[in-house]
Enzyme design. Structure first.
Site, mmCIF file in Angstrom:
data_model
loop_
_atom_site.group_PDB
_atom_site.id
_atom_site.type_symbol
_atom_site.label_atom_id
_atom_site.label_comp_id
_atom_site.label_asym_id
_atom_site.label_seq_id
_atom_site.Cartn_x
_atom_site.Cartn_y
_atom_site.Cartn_z
ATOM 1 N N THR A 1 46.419 22.133 -7.157
ATOM 2 C CA THR A 1 45.969 23.316 -7.902
ATOM 3 C C THR A 1 46.037 24.500 -6.952
ATOM 4 O O THR A 1 45.298 24.544 -5.962
ATOM 5 C CB THR A 1 44.517 23.134 -8.385
ATOM 6 O OG1 THR A 1 44.461 21.994 -9.249
ATOM 7 C CG2 THR A 1 44.049 24.368 -9.158
ATOM 8 N N LYS B 1 46.279 25.866 -16.223
ATOM 9 C CA LYS B 1 45.106 25.211 -15.620
ATOM 10 C C LYS B 1 43.982 26.223 -15.366
ATOM 11 O O LYS B 1 42.828 25.978 -15.701
ATOM 12 C CB LYS B 1 45.519 24.519 -14.329
ATOM 13 C CG LYS B 1 44.374 24.173 -13.444
ATOM 14 C CD LYS B 1 44.250 22.724 -13.087
ATOM 15 C CE LYS B 1 42.901 22.496 -12.426
ATOM 16 N NZ LYS B 1 42.597 21.154 -12.145
ATOM 17 N N LYS C 1 36.530 26.905 -7.029
ATOM 18 C CA LYS C 1 37.914 27.121 -6.566
ATOM 19 C C LYS C 1 38.772 27.647 -7.720
ATOM 20 O O LYS C 1 39.507 28.624 -7.582
ATOM 21 C CB LYS C 1 38.496 25.799 -6.047
ATOM 22 C CG LYS C 1 39.974 25.906 -5.703
ATOM 23 C CD LYS C 1 40.628 24.580 -5.332
ATOM 24 C CE LYS C 1 42.131 24.800 -5.168
ATOM 25 N NZ LYS C 1 42.885 23.597 -4.855
HETATM 26 P P1 NAD Z 1 41.718 16.043 -0.670
HETATM 27 O O1 NAD Z 1 41.213 17.016 0.322
HETATM 28 O O2 NAD Z 1 40.988 14.752 -0.878
HETATM 29 O O3 NAD Z 1 43.256 15.660 -0.318
HETATM 30 C C1 NAD Z 1 44.190 16.536 0.240
HETATM 31 C C2 NAD Z 1 44.952 15.762 1.299
HETATM 32 O O4 NAD Z 1 46.023 16.583 1.808
HETATM 33 C C3 NAD Z 1 44.089 15.372 2.501
HETATM 34 O O5 NAD Z 1 44.105 13.961 2.657
HETATM 35 C C4 NAD Z 1 44.739 16.104 3.681
HETATM 36 O O6 NAD Z 1 44.703 15.365 4.885
HETATM 37 C C5 NAD Z 1 46.163 16.266 3.172
HETATM 38 N N1 NAD Z 1 46.903 17.347 3.841
HETATM 39 C C6 NAD Z 1 46.531 18.636 4.023
HETATM 40 N N2 NAD Z 1 47.499 19.325 4.657
HETATM 41 C C7 NAD Z 1 48.509 18.452 4.881
HETATM 42 C C8 NAD Z 1 49.787 18.555 5.500
HETATM 43 N N3 NAD Z 1 50.203 19.699 6.034
HETATM 44 N N4 NAD Z 1 50.558 17.446 5.556
HETATM 45 C C9 NAD Z 1 50.128 16.266 5.041
HETATM 46 N N5 NAD Z 1 48.929 16.114 4.441
HETATM 47 C C10 NAD Z 1 48.131 17.189 4.363
HETATM 48 O O7 NAD Z 1 41.841 16.843 -2.035
HETATM 49 P P2 NAD Z 1 41.958 16.226 -3.529
HETATM 50 O O8 NAD Z 1 40.606 16.120 -4.136
HETATM 51 O O9 NAD Z 1 42.855 15.042 -3.495
HETATM 52 O O10 NAD Z 1 42.674 17.453 -4.270
HETATM 53 C C11 NAD Z 1 44.056 17.712 -4.112
HETATM 54 C C12 NAD Z 1 44.450 18.813 -5.078
HETATM 55 O O11 NAD Z 1 44.159 18.389 -6.403
HETATM 56 C C13 NAD Z 1 43.692 20.129 -4.862
HETATM 57 O O12 NAD Z 1 44.589 21.193 -5.044
HETATM 58 C C14 NAD Z 1 42.623 20.089 -5.930
HETATM 59 O O13 NAD Z 1 42.213 21.376 -6.329
HETATM 60 C C15 NAD Z 1 43.347 19.361 -7.050
HETATM 61 N N6 NAD Z 1 42.447 18.671 -8.004
HETATM 62 C C16 NAD Z 1 41.441 17.883 -7.545
HETATM 63 C C17 NAD Z 1 40.614 17.233 -8.466
HETATM 64 C C18 NAD Z 1 39.477 16.336 -8.005
HETATM 65 O O14 NAD Z 1 38.666 15.939 -8.838
HETATM 66 N N7 NAD Z 1 39.410 15.977 -6.730
HETATM 67 C C19 NAD Z 1 40.826 17.401 -9.845
HETATM 68 C C20 NAD Z 1 41.901 18.190 -10.267
HETATM 69 C C21 NAD Z 1 42.707 18.821 -9.337
#
Ligand code: NAD
Length: 298
Positions: A96, A171, A246
């Site tokens: 997102t 979204k 966010k």
């Molecule tokens: P998270 O922080 O658990 O996962 C993100 C991952 O990306 C981490 O493991 C981090 O180490 C990795 N990362 C960051 N920079 C990196 C790089 N340069 N190279 C490789 N890996 C890298 O976050 P999440 O909850 O999985 O959310 C991910 C996305 O999904 C976000 O944009 C969030 O807004 C969206 N989202 C989350 C939810 C939810 O309920 N968690 C729901 C809908 C949308």
């Protein structure tokens, strides 16, 4: 079956990648965290430690990263996906992020001869694990059709919202509406409490009257009327207030760059900001009712 590269194996990306493995795809996954890479190995995927390794023979690349800056970097850096993936690779960004970053990265993909969609999700970690996410997809028709079989593995509802960036636009418009409507429903319950009107009575009346909305009848912010809503388990998420904040901030950013007037969206962002600053970022977003009760007392 396809060779898939996956970047960002966190709370959402981890189970999404695991579902692609389960469907028979070969998944090479990259994450900065050792634990996240180890979880992919347990699920049957291949953990890697560089974009070059992840992208070298990938037919499809999925990214699931925290924010726009991470996405711009992972795609556009001199050591990024555009530099290492083959022309013709299909790119799916499910993070997102802000609409401007999504459109800038889509333009980079076009210039590199790669098809790309932005495909943010709703449905949370539960939906990611169960493979029942909703994908809101922006991109050219051919890219959408090419992405659909992979999105079908990770989700249940796949909607094409238009050209590049329109998945992100859909979204943040939806979640801005959700944030506003949740605050509205909470305020109605708080007023009812002050007036001596029972929660269940207000629910019974409004759920069949003109106040009906999803925040009331699918996610009721007071315990009782809907036993499955987070209000019945002390507001454990669910959908955390920090995630709502966010999305509301992304909506405000987009409103400001596009010149749209969204005064209630701005107020919702300010209220969720105060709620999160009070240490409630990890609380379900419907828990803002507790803050609204307190705000009235102050
Ligand atoms: P998270 O922080 O658990 O996962 C993100 C991952 O990306 C981490 O493991 C981090 O180490 C990795 N990362 C960051 N920079 C990196 C790089 N340069 N190279 C490789 N890996 C890298 O976050 P999440 O909850 O999985 O959310 C991910 C996305 O999904 C976000 O944009 C969030 O807004 C969206 N989202 C989350 C939810 C939810 O309920 N968690 C729901 C809908 C949308």
């Amino acid at each position: 079956m396809a060779r898939i590269g996956f970047v960002g194996l966190g709370n959402m990306g981890g189970p999404m990648a695991a579902n692609l493995v389960k469907a028979g795809h070969e998944v090479k996954g990259l994450d900065l965290s050792d634990e996240a890479r180890a979880r992919l190995a347990e699920a049957g995927g291949t953990p890697v430690t560089s974009i070059a390794e992840m992208a070298a023979d990938a037919e499809v690349i999925v990214t699931m990263l925290p924010a726009g800056a991470h996405v711009r970097k992972v795609y556009g850096d001199e050591d990024g996906i555009f530099a290492h993936a083959k022309a013709g690779t299909l790119l799916i960004d499910s993070s997102t992020i802000d609409v401007d970053s999504a459109r800038a990265v889509a333009e980079g993909a076009r210039a590199a001869g790669m098809a790309m969609v932005d495909a943010p999700v709703s449905g949370g970690v539960g939906g990611a694990t169960a493979g029942t996410l909703t994908f809101m997809v922006g991109g050219p028709d051919e890219a959408f059709e090419a992405a659909r079989p992979y999105l079908d593995v990770m989700g249940k509802t796949i909607v094409h919202a238009g050209g590049p960036g329109n998945g992100q636009a859909a979204k943040i418009c939806n979640n801005m509406l959700l944030g506003i409507s949740m605050i509205g429903v909470c305020e109605a319950f708080v007023l009812a409490e002050r007036l001596g009107l029972d929660h269940q009575k207000l629910y019974d009346i409004s759920s069949t009257a003109s106040g009906q909305c999803w925040s009331l009848t699918s996610y009721c912010p007071v315990p009782g009327p809907l036993p499955a809503s987070p209000a019945n388990r002390d507001y454990q998420p669910g959908f955390a207030a920090a995630m709502m904040l966010k999305d509301l901030k992304l909506a405000q950013e987009a409103a400001s760059t596009s010149g749209a007037s969204t005064p209630l969206g701005a107020e919702a962002a300010a209220l969720y900001n105060m709620f999160c600053n009070a240490g409630e970022g990890g609380t379900d977003f419907s828990g803002i009712i507790r803050f609204l009760r307190g705000a009235q007392e102050g």
